[in-house]
Motif scaffolding. Sequence first.
Motif, mmCIF file in Angstrom:
data_model
loop_
_atom_site.group_PDB
_atom_site.id
_atom_site.type_symbol
_atom_site.label_atom_id
_atom_site.label_comp_id
_atom_site.label_asym_id
_atom_site.label_seq_id
_atom_site.Cartn_x
_atom_site.Cartn_y
_atom_site.Cartn_z
ATOM 1 N N ALA A 194 0.792 -1.400 0.121
ATOM 2 C CA ALA A 194 -0.074 0.037 -0.104
ATOM 3 C C ALA A 194 0.962 1.163 0.156
ATOM 4 N N TYR A 195 1.760 1.380 1.073
ATOM 5 C CA TYR A 195 2.659 2.595 0.796
ATOM 6 C C TYR A 195 3.947 2.227 1.675
ATOM 7 N N VAL A 196 4.845 2.912 1.425
ATOM 8 C CA VAL A 196 6.240 2.812 2.379
ATOM 9 C C VAL A 196 6.488 3.989 2.971
ATOM 10 N N ILE A 197 6.761 3.853 4.230
ATOM 11 C CA ILE A 197 7.307 5.090 4.987
ATOM 12 C C ILE A 197 8.738 4.954 5.358
ATOM 13 N N PHE A 198 9.605 6.154 5.171
ATOM 14 C CA PHE A 198 10.973 6.053 5.530
ATOM 15 C C PHE A 198 11.076 6.293 7.059
ATOM 16 N N THR A 199 11.908 5.496 8.081
ATOM 17 C CA THR A 199 12.174 5.836 9.361
ATOM 18 C C THR A 199 13.008 6.775 9.344
ATOM 19 N N SER A 200 13.098 7.469 10.740
ATOM 20 C CA SER A 200 13.703 8.858 11.134
ATOM 21 C C SER A 200 15.196 8.720 10.610
ATOM 22 N N GLY A 201 15.724 7.560 10.901
ATOM 23 C CA GLY A 201 17.341 7.618 10.491
ATOM 24 C C GLY A 201 18.269 7.944 11.752
ATOM 25 N N THR A 202 17.614 8.337 12.801
ATOM 26 C CA THR A 202 18.433 8.581 14.098
ATOM 27 C C THR A 202 19.437 7.523 14.550
ATOM 28 N N THR A 203 19.293 6.393 13.935
ATOM 29 C CA THR A 203 20.451 5.376 14.203
ATOM 30 C C THR A 203 21.132 5.023 13.246
ATOM 31 N N LEU A 257 2.092 13.615 6.288
ATOM 32 C CA LEU A 257 1.846 12.239 5.469
ATOM 33 C C LEU A 257 3.075 11.247 5.760
ATOM 34 N N SER A 258 4.316 12.053 5.645
ATOM 35 C CA SER A 258 5.457 11.195 5.820
ATOM 36 C C SER A 258 5.673 10.459 7.170
ATOM 37 N N PHE A 259 4.982 10.661 8.148
ATOM 38 C CA PHE A 259 5.184 10.205 9.573
ATOM 39 C C PHE A 259 3.728 8.963 9.619
ATOM 40 N N PHE A 303 -7.194 8.189 24.078
ATOM 41 C CA PHE A 303 -6.846 6.789 23.708
ATOM 42 C C PHE A 303 -4.989 7.077 23.558
ATOM 43 N N PHE A 304 -4.441 6.197 24.414
ATOM 44 C CA PHE A 304 -3.014 6.262 24.390
ATOM 45 C C PHE A 304 -2.290 5.145 23.655
ATOM 46 N N GLU A 305 -1.769 5.268 22.291
ATOM 47 C CA GLU A 305 -1.695 4.254 21.577
ATOM 48 C C GLU A 305 0.205 3.998 21.432
ATOM 49 N N TYR A 306 0.511 2.991 21.252
ATOM 50 C CA TYR A 306 1.630 2.717 20.609
ATOM 51 C C TYR A 306 1.968 1.623 19.593
ATOM 52 N N GLY A 307 3.098 1.884 18.960
ATOM 53 C CA GLY A 307 3.188 0.953 17.891
ATOM 54 C C GLY A 307 4.382 1.396 17.020
ATOM 55 N N PRO A 308 5.433 0.570 16.508
ATOM 56 C CA PRO A 308 6.028 0.858 15.610
ATOM 57 C C PRO A 308 5.986 0.988 14.024
ATOM 58 N N THR A 309 6.426 1.560 13.366
ATOM 59 C CA THR A 309 5.968 1.677 11.797
ATOM 60 C C THR A 309 5.759 0.358 11.387
ATOM 61 N N ALA A 333 4.490 -2.198 12.323
ATOM 62 C CA ALA A 333 3.372 -2.705 12.708
ATOM 63 C C ALA A 333 2.168 -1.848 12.207
ATOM 64 N N SER A 334 2.278 -1.126 11.366
ATOM 65 C CA SER A 334 1.057 -0.352 10.819
ATOM 66 C C SER A 334 0.687 0.783 11.806
ATOM 67 N N VAL A 335 1.469 1.312 12.495
ATOM 68 C CA VAL A 335 1.124 2.570 13.367
ATOM 69 C C VAL A 335 0.981 2.035 14.822
ATOM 70 N N ALA A 336 -0.273 1.357 15.252
ATOM 71 C CA ALA A 336 -0.530 1.243 16.424
ATOM 72 C C ALA A 336 -0.714 -0.457 16.668
ATOM 73 N N THR A 337 -0.151 -0.896 17.924
ATOM 74 C CA THR A 337 -0.006 -2.475 18.310
ATOM 75 C C THR A 337 -1.029 -2.374 19.496
ATOM 76 N N SER A 338 -0.895 -1.522 20.337
ATOM 77 C CA SER A 338 -1.563 -1.243 21.672
ATOM 78 C C SER A 338 -2.301 -0.058 22.192
ATOM 79 N N CYS A 339 -3.151 -0.298 22.738
ATOM 80 C CA CYS A 339 -3.664 1.069 23.125
ATOM 81 C C CYS A 339 -4.373 1.062 24.520
ATOM 82 N N GLU A 340 -4.388 1.888 25.271
ATOM 83 C CA GLU A 340 -4.817 2.217 26.512
ATOM 84 C C GLU A 340 -5.936 2.974 26.674
#
Length: 223
Positions: free
Chosen positions: A75-84, A122-124, A196-202, A204-211
Amino acid sequence: SVVVGRGAWSIAALLGVTKAGAAYVPIDETEAPDRAAWMREGCAAHLVATDSGVELDPDVEGSSRRVPSRPDQLAYVIFTSGTTGRPKGVEIEHRAIANTVLWAREALKLGPGVRSGHVAPLSFDAGNRHVYDALTDADRVVEWLTEHRVEVFNAAPVILRFVYPRLSELDSLRVWTTGGEPLALPRGARLPFQLFFEYGPTEASVATSCEVVAQDTQLDEAL
């Protein structure tokens, strides 16, 4: 295809790319020139869409046909921040983002007529950590939310801290989604909306957990 910038035209471009059966790479127009150029070259796009027009690879034959997308198709490609290190492209399939969107529509009660604020570029993948200069002014944020009668809003915890003293004015807001860093509101704080407090790496399609914090719940510790 690459889509650079944001606006009504960029949403139309994303939908057009998807209907054509292709995948897109969103690039923030404020990116450093060398990083933006590297991403454009790295994805070997056949088409580049900007607010000034469309650049099409002359070797690609155009078509007006709509091509159905498969669940396992990119569907799409998101580039990571590249901090590491050097930024890497994370590939997201239709089934992955569809799963996230279907959850959000049900959990946040999204649908026709609901006004939702869009802050992130959109790039994030979620854009929670990107704060525009215009949003560092709490008064401007509150005025914008109240003027447009926004019901569902996504922004970083730092924005919530900015507007906290004026939350009582947000009478139309029913859900605030956030994540990416501690909330750090005053001990005993109460919010006049669901949080909604969400967490998830890129990957994993944005969010994998939510409190989910119910409206008017007293916050005894930082999330």
